[in-house]
Scaffold this motif. Structure first.
Motif, mmCIF file in Angstrom:
data_model
loop_
_atom_site.group_PDB
_atom_site.id
_atom_site.type_symbol
_atom_site.label_atom_id
_atom_site.label_comp_id
_atom_site.label_asym_id
_atom_site.label_seq_id
_atom_site.Cartn_x
_atom_site.Cartn_y
_atom_site.Cartn_z
ATOM 1 N N THR A 22 109.920 1.105 -39.236
ATOM 2 C CA THR A 22 110.739 0.724 -40.370
ATOM 3 C C THR A 22 110.426 -1.172 -40.506
ATOM 4 O O THR A 22 111.070 -1.816 -41.125
ATOM 5 N N ILE A 41 109.915 -2.446 -43.989
ATOM 6 C CA ILE A 41 110.841 -2.673 -45.100
ATOM 7 C C ILE A 41 111.677 -3.978 -44.516
ATOM 8 O O ILE A 41 111.846 -4.664 -45.283
ATOM 9 N N ARG A 42 111.778 -4.394 -43.457
ATOM 10 C CA ARG A 42 112.184 -5.441 -42.812
ATOM 11 C C ARG A 42 111.258 -6.727 -43.480
ATOM 12 O O ARG A 42 111.777 -7.837 -43.996
ATOM 13 N N PHE A 86 111.675 -6.804 -47.656
ATOM 14 C CA PHE A 86 112.863 -7.110 -48.099
ATOM 15 C C PHE A 86 113.364 -8.599 -47.449
ATOM 16 O O PHE A 86 114.321 -9.277 -48.078
ATOM 17 N N VAL A 144 118.180 -6.992 -45.011
ATOM 18 C CA VAL A 144 118.118 -5.992 -44.405
ATOM 19 C C VAL A 144 118.941 -6.367 -42.987
ATOM 20 O O VAL A 144 118.598 -7.437 -42.489
ATOM 21 N N THR A 198 120.077 -4.463 -39.042
ATOM 22 C CA THR A 198 119.627 -3.373 -38.208
ATOM 23 C C THR A 198 120.662 -2.971 -37.331
ATOM 24 O O THR A 198 121.177 -3.878 -36.415
ATOM 25 N N LYS A 257 124.785 -5.532 -45.314
ATOM 26 C CA LYS A 257 123.897 -6.155 -46.164
ATOM 27 C C LYS A 257 123.369 -4.903 -47.024
ATOM 28 O O LYS A 257 123.704 -3.783 -47.110
ATOM 29 N N ILE A 310 120.536 -3.388 -47.340
ATOM 30 C CA ILE A 310 119.715 -2.388 -46.942
ATOM 31 C C ILE A 310 120.152 -2.260 -45.292
ATOM 32 O O ILE A 310 120.124 -3.310 -44.593
ATOM 33 N N ILE A 332 119.545 -0.480 -41.611
ATOM 34 C CA ILE A 332 118.795 0.367 -40.624
ATOM 35 C C ILE A 332 119.430 0.885 -39.642
ATOM 36 O O ILE A 332 119.926 0.158 -38.766
ATOM 37 N N SER A 370 107.317 3.134 -46.136
ATOM 38 C CA SER A 370 108.126 1.943 -46.962
ATOM 39 C C SER A 370 107.963 2.585 -48.232
ATOM 40 O O SER A 370 109.143 2.226 -48.832
ATOM 41 N N ARG A 383 115.156 4.463 -52.946
ATOM 42 C CA ARG A 383 116.264 3.681 -53.588
ATOM 43 C C ARG A 383 115.673 3.427 -54.999
ATOM 44 O O ARG A 383 117.030 3.248 -55.763
#
Length: 324
Positions: free
Chosen positions: A34, A37-38, A41, A46, A48, A114, A116, A118, A307, A314
């Motif tokens: 992941t 994605i971090r 964005f 993001v 976690t 936030k 997103i 994770i 991703s 999304r």
């Protein structure tokens, strides 16, 4: 004059909190897949949560009770469900903190919601409530030999375990893995399998080169297509490393899936075209995770493709939200 918002700006303004669930054994590489994605964005959007923070017992108590972290009873899943529900509603929580260095708990910390979130851990998809809160789910499933090598290296170097402790835990936890963690493969939107490279087992340790497969059912919510372009002239003339791409059937205990497999290294230029395709379709600029690198490996490529799958989900949820 009306200004069209980028996809990133749309997410930032949307009240919806998007949750990505990543399940798998301890030391299986969950965080790695992941990372895209971090990076795409950024930390403003993001955050976690490591589910280890929801252990019910510290390391000494687990030894005394003869229970592994993989057993659901060793984890406070009720609090986890409550906290994730609050985060999904956009509310902050007081998150527990498990200290891996000491094997004990630190004081809880304020933890904001936030856009997103994770979730990474052993039991991410274990309960119906957690599964209902997750918008896209992944199960990371390395071969046992690969997983044990990774876990041994991490626990010895980062967590202060002795070699005997690691050996004992690996044996002790396998029954619980089979009973409580592995069945979550059947509940995930995608399964990532990791094997040693066909070009040499030692490449994993030396260059982080593995054979990586992305297993999934056919997508029924595709918003847009992307292209993985390969310049054959460049490939045949200048490519210096071994690599392969394979598409095949794959069977796990609950289903037949389709597997996209990469192994070895590819020229960065090939992946750059994939990055550009995602940029064009999402309005996210720039996506340049592997800039200034000559080659990328299978892990890098699967990160990027995964991703896109997540971004695609999304977009689908956003368009449904707008229509409703």
């Amino acid at each position: 004059m009306h200004q069209t918002l980028s996809f990133k700006e749309i997410i930032a303004r949307s009240p919806k909190v998007f949750i990505i669930g990543v399940a798998g054994d301890s030391g299986s590489g969950k965080t790695t897949f992941t990372n895209a994605i971090r990076q795409i964005f950024g930390p403003d959007m993001v955050v976690t949560i490591t589910l280890d923070d929801y252990h019910k017992f510290d390391r000494e108590e687990r030894h005394r009770l003869n229970i592994t972290p993989l057993h659901p009873d060793a984890n406070n899943l009720t609090q986890l469900e409550s906290d994730v529900t609050r985060l999904k509603e956009g509310k902050a929580i007081e998150k527990p903190v498990y200290n891996h260095a000491s094997g004990t708990f630190d004081s809880p910390v304020p933890f904001p919601s936030k856009k997103i979130i994770i979730l990474e851990g052993l039991h991410t998809l274990f309960t119906p409530t957690l599964r209902s809160l997750v918008d896209f789910s992944v199960f990371v499933d390395p071969d046992p030999e690969v997983k044990y090598e990774w876990k041994r290296q991490r626990d010895l170097e980062q967590r202060g375990y002795s070699s005997a402790d690691v050996d004992d835990e690996l044996i002790h936890r396998e029954t619980d893995y089979e009973a409580y963690v592995k069945p979550q493969r059947c509940m995930a939107d995608a399964v990532i399998q990791v094997k040693y490279s066909k070009y040499g087992k030692n490449l994993g340790t030396v260059k982080n080169i593995y054979s990586i497969s992305l297993l999934q059912n056919p997508m029924d919510q595709t918003i847009r297509d992307i292209a993985l372009s390969i310049d054959l002239m460049s490939l045949l003339s200048f490519h210096e490393s071994n690599f392969c791409i394979e598409f095949s059937d794959a069977k796990i205990e609950c289903a037949f899936l389709r597997a996209l497999t990469f192994d070895g290294e590819m020229n960065y230029d090939t992946v750059r075209k994939l990055e550009i395709s995602i940029e064009q379709q999402t309005g996210l600029h720039p996506i340049s995770m592997f800039e200034n690198r000559k080659t990328v490996n299978a892990t890098d490529i699967i990160q990027l493709i995964l991703s896109w799958r997540i971004i695609n989900r999304r977009i689908f949820l956003q368009e449904n939200y707008v229509r409703s």
